[in-house]
Scaffold this motif. Sequence first.
Motif, PDB file in Angstrom:
ATOM      1  N   LEU A  32       0.824  -1.206   0.000  1.00 49.55           N
ATOM      2  CA  LEU A  32       0.000   0.000   0.000  1.00 49.55           C
ATOM      3  C   LEU A  32       0.859   1.258   0.000  1.00 49.55           C
ATOM      4  N   ASN A  33       2.086   1.129   0.540  1.00 45.68           N
ATOM      5  CA  ASN A  33       3.007   2.270   0.510  1.00 45.68           C
ATOM      6  C   ASN A  33       3.412   2.649  -0.914  1.00 45.68           C
ATOM      7  N   ASN A  34       3.359   1.683  -1.828  1.00 43.52           N
ATOM      8  CA  ASN A  34       3.636   1.982  -3.234  1.00 43.52           C
ATOM      9  C   ASN A  34       2.749   3.092  -3.767  1.00 43.52           C
ATOM     10  N   PHE A  35       1.563   3.193  -3.183  1.00 43.70           N
ATOM     11  CA  PHE A  35       0.586   4.159  -3.680  1.00 43.70           C
ATOM     12  C   PHE A  35       0.419   5.310  -2.700  1.00 43.70           C
ATOM     13  N   GLY A  36       1.331   5.382  -1.725  1.00 39.46           N
ATOM     14  CA  GLY A  36       1.278   6.479  -0.761  1.00 39.46           C
ATOM     15  C   GLY A  36       0.470   6.103   0.464  1.00 39.46           C
ATOM     16  N   GLY A  37       1.055   5.264   1.313  1.00 41.10           N
ATOM     17  CA  GLY A  37       0.454   4.689   2.552  1.00 41.10           C
ATOM     18  C   GLY A  37      -0.881   5.277   3.006  1.00 41.10           C
ATOM     19  N   PHE A  38      -1.787   4.396   3.302  1.00 37.62           N
ATOM     20  CA  PHE A  38      -3.127   4.831   3.679  1.00 37.62           C
ATOM     21  C   PHE A  38      -3.405   4.646   5.167  1.00 37.62           C
ATOM     22  N   GLY A  39      -2.541   3.857   5.837  1.00 35.90           N
ATOM     23  CA  GLY A  39      -2.822   3.514   7.231  1.00 35.90           C
ATOM     24  C   GLY A  39      -2.358   4.594   8.185  1.00 35.90           C
ATOM     25  N   GLN A  40      -2.916   4.540   9.396  1.00 34.96           N
ATOM     26  CA  GLN A  40      -2.455   5.445  10.452  1.00 34.96           C
ATOM     27  C   GLN A  40      -2.021   4.600  11.633  1.00 34.96           C
ATOM     28  N   GLN A  41      -0.838   4.913  12.164  1.00 30.21           N
ATOM     29  CA  GLN A  41      -0.303   4.201  13.329  1.00 30.21           C
ATOM     30  C   GLN A  41      -1.349   4.180  14.443  1.00 30.21           C
ATOM     31  N   GLY A  42      -1.622   2.993  14.978  1.00 29.84           N
ATOM     32  CA  GLY A  42      -2.532   2.902  16.123  1.00 29.84           C
ATOM     33  C   GLY A  42      -4.004   2.917  15.736  1.00 29.84           C
ATOM     34  N   TYR A  43      -4.280   3.145  14.481  1.00 32.80           N
ATOM     35  CA  TYR A  43      -5.674   3.144  14.026  1.00 32.80           C
ATOM     36  C   TYR A  43      -5.902   2.037  13.002  1.00 32.80           C
ATOM     37  N   GLY A  44      -4.943   1.862  12.125  1.00 33.85           N
ATOM     38  CA  GLY A  44      -5.092   0.893  11.038  1.00 33.85           C
ATOM     39  C   GLY A  44      -5.629   1.583   9.798  1.00 33.85           C
ATOM     40  N   TYR A  45      -6.390   0.842   9.040  1.00 37.42           N
ATOM     41  CA  TYR A  45      -6.928   1.382   7.796  1.00 37.42           C
ATOM     42  C   TYR A  45      -8.418   1.615   7.932  1.00 37.42           C
ATOM     43  N   ASN A  46      -8.888   2.675   7.331  1.00 35.01           N
ATOM     44  CA  ASN A  46     -10.317   2.900   7.187  1.00 35.01           C
ATOM     45  C   ASN A  46     -10.779   2.048   5.996  1.00 35.01           C
ATOM     46  N   VAL A  47     -11.679   1.097   6.272  1.00 33.46           N
ATOM     47  CA  VAL A  47     -12.008   0.064   5.281  1.00 33.46           C
ATOM     48  C   VAL A  47     -12.587   0.657   3.995  1.00 33.46           C
ATOM     49  N   SER A  48     -13.639   1.440   4.120  1.00 33.52           N
ATOM     50  CA  SER A  48     -14.271   1.930   2.885  1.00 33.52           C
ATOM     51  C   SER A  48     -13.388   2.969   2.207  1.00 33.52           C
ATOM     52  N   GLY A  49     -12.651   3.734   2.999  1.00 30.67           N
ATOM     53  CA  GLY A  49     -11.730   4.712   2.414  1.00 30.67           C
ATOM     54  C   GLY A  49     -10.639   4.028   1.608  1.00 30.67           C
ATOM     55  N   LEU A  50     -10.072   2.971   2.196  1.00 34.15           N
ATOM     56  CA  LEU A  50      -9.009   2.242   1.500  1.00 34.15           C
ATOM     57  C   LEU A  50      -9.557   1.530   0.259  1.00 34.15           C
ATOM     58  N   ARG A  51     -10.756   0.954   0.416  1.00 28.98           N
ATOM     59  CA  ARG A  51     -11.387   0.296  -0.737  1.00 28.98           C
ATOM     60  C   ARG A  51     -11.580   1.290  -1.890  1.00 28.98           C
ATOM     61  N   ASP A  52     -12.076   2.472  -1.582  1.00 30.31           N
ATOM     62  CA  ASP A  52     -12.313   3.473  -2.628  1.00 30.31           C
ATOM     63  C   ASP A  52     -11.001   3.949  -3.251  1.00 30.31           C
ATOM     64  N   ALA A  53      -9.972   4.080  -2.398  1.00 34.44           N
ATOM     65  CA  ALA A  53      -8.669   4.515  -2.927  1.00 34.44           C
ATOM     66  C   ALA A  53      -8.117   3.465  -3.881  1.00 34.44           C
ATOM     67  N   ILE A  54      -8.249   2.191  -3.500  1.00 34.45           N
ATOM     68  CA  ILE A  54      -7.750   1.118  -4.374  1.00 34.45           C
ATOM     69  C   ILE A  54      -8.582   1.053  -5.653  1.00 34.45           C
ATOM     70  N   ALA A  55      -9.890   1.227  -5.515  1.00 34.48           N
ATOM     71  CA  ALA A  55     -10.747   1.248  -6.714  1.00 34.48           C
ATOM     72  C   ALA A  55     -10.256   2.313  -7.682  1.00 34.48           C
ATOM     73  N   SER A  56      -9.893   3.461  -7.131  1.00 33.51           N
ATOM     74  CA  SER A  56      -9.424   4.547  -7.983  1.00 33.51           C
ATOM     75  C   SER A  56      -8.066   4.218  -8.605  1.00 33.51           C
TER      76      SER A  56
END
Lengths: 212, 212
Positions: free
Chosen positions: B53-77
């Motif tokens: 995911l860092n290849n595309f400019g990391g989406f996660g936040q330390q201590g939070y993880g990933y926002n599921v729908s946000g990450l899904r939409d980013a990958i869709a894009s």
Amino acid sequence: MQRNSNISMAVIRRLPKYFRYLSDLSEKGVNRISSKELSQITGFTASQIRQDLNNFGGFGQQGYGYNVSGLRDAIASIIGLDKRYRVVIAGAGNMGSAIANYTGFHSSGFEVLALFDTQEELVGKEVGGKPIRDIRELGTFIDDHRVEIIVISTPKHAAQGIADIAVSRGVKGIWNYAPVDIRVPEDVVVENVHLNESLFTLSYLMKEKENI
Amino acid sequence: MQRNSNISMAVIRRLPKYFRYLSDLSEKGVNRISSKELSQITGFTASQIRQDLNNFGGFGQQGYGYNVSGLRDAIASIIGLDKRYRVVIAGAGNMGSAIANYTGFHSSGFEVLALFDTQEELVGKEVGGKPIRDIRELGTFIDDHRVEIIVISTPKHAAQGIADIAVSRGVKGIWNYAPVDIRVPEDVVVENVHLNESLFTLSYLMKEKENI
């Protein structure tokens, strides 16, 4: 024939390609071929071709190359195409029907015995000359016909349940078209065909080219 | 969004998988997920997931993880699923018809406009609500409808000729089901679905397990 059980998946996935290229060459009447010529056709390097085939006990002869039909038959035997497999298809929708209708599988030794579906209006009909049966008969049918491979082309929510039934009756291979990961015991093989993922890879690569 | 054009095919092929897992999670109402949890679901290691995911400019936040729908939409894009593609299918046989009937492609943005075939008895009929047209109209149709993707599900001997017509009219993506390698210019993408090769891989792996 020597086998090496540490063969990588990359090599394994190239074997069916070698088989296809050699079958095409054989159909064209080509009797022998060098690794260099095979490299031009396949796009693999000559050294990779020699390495790949050495995994199974090198078939080429220095200064002669490979005997096309001999190598094709040897690879067929390595892949397991010299035997017949009894196959059923769970899910008689579009994809299941397309698979049942595809004659190429039959000629490669994969014999579809029947399709199975939950939909009452489908049960009793035929696809590609094969009967569609009630999914509730699946377990008994597998027992009675010693089915070895099941094709799963059901909606994703049904796939694991179907796989569990098939595995409990001794099926050892699952060709899975449902867009879901199927969990199976270690002695069972799952090969996935995720068409959506292939289409999405195409769209990614198209987008990447536009951006370059 | 940052893009890195040196992304390996292995990463690219995992993107549609991430998209599938995240879509499933989102459907189940899961809002956020750690790379560790995502690892358990996907079978990829947590470190691989973070790297991918860092290849595309990391989406996660330390201590939070990933926002599921946000990450899904980013990958869709990233994959290119935020746009629509105009698609035609050459070859209205079993496989072409199964693809035309598959509603999942439409909902992902791939709109099948028409099928094309050489067989007179098919021309004029419909599959999945889409017309089957004479293959001789393919070039004009592509021009008129600015078609971007062609699905080739013809016999292998016809595939290259169809591809040549499509490419000459500006098609940039070929989803090839014919068991043959298609040659295209550099700006065109070919994604192959070789079902025979997948089935043969299954039979190889089944054979290997028996021998162990």
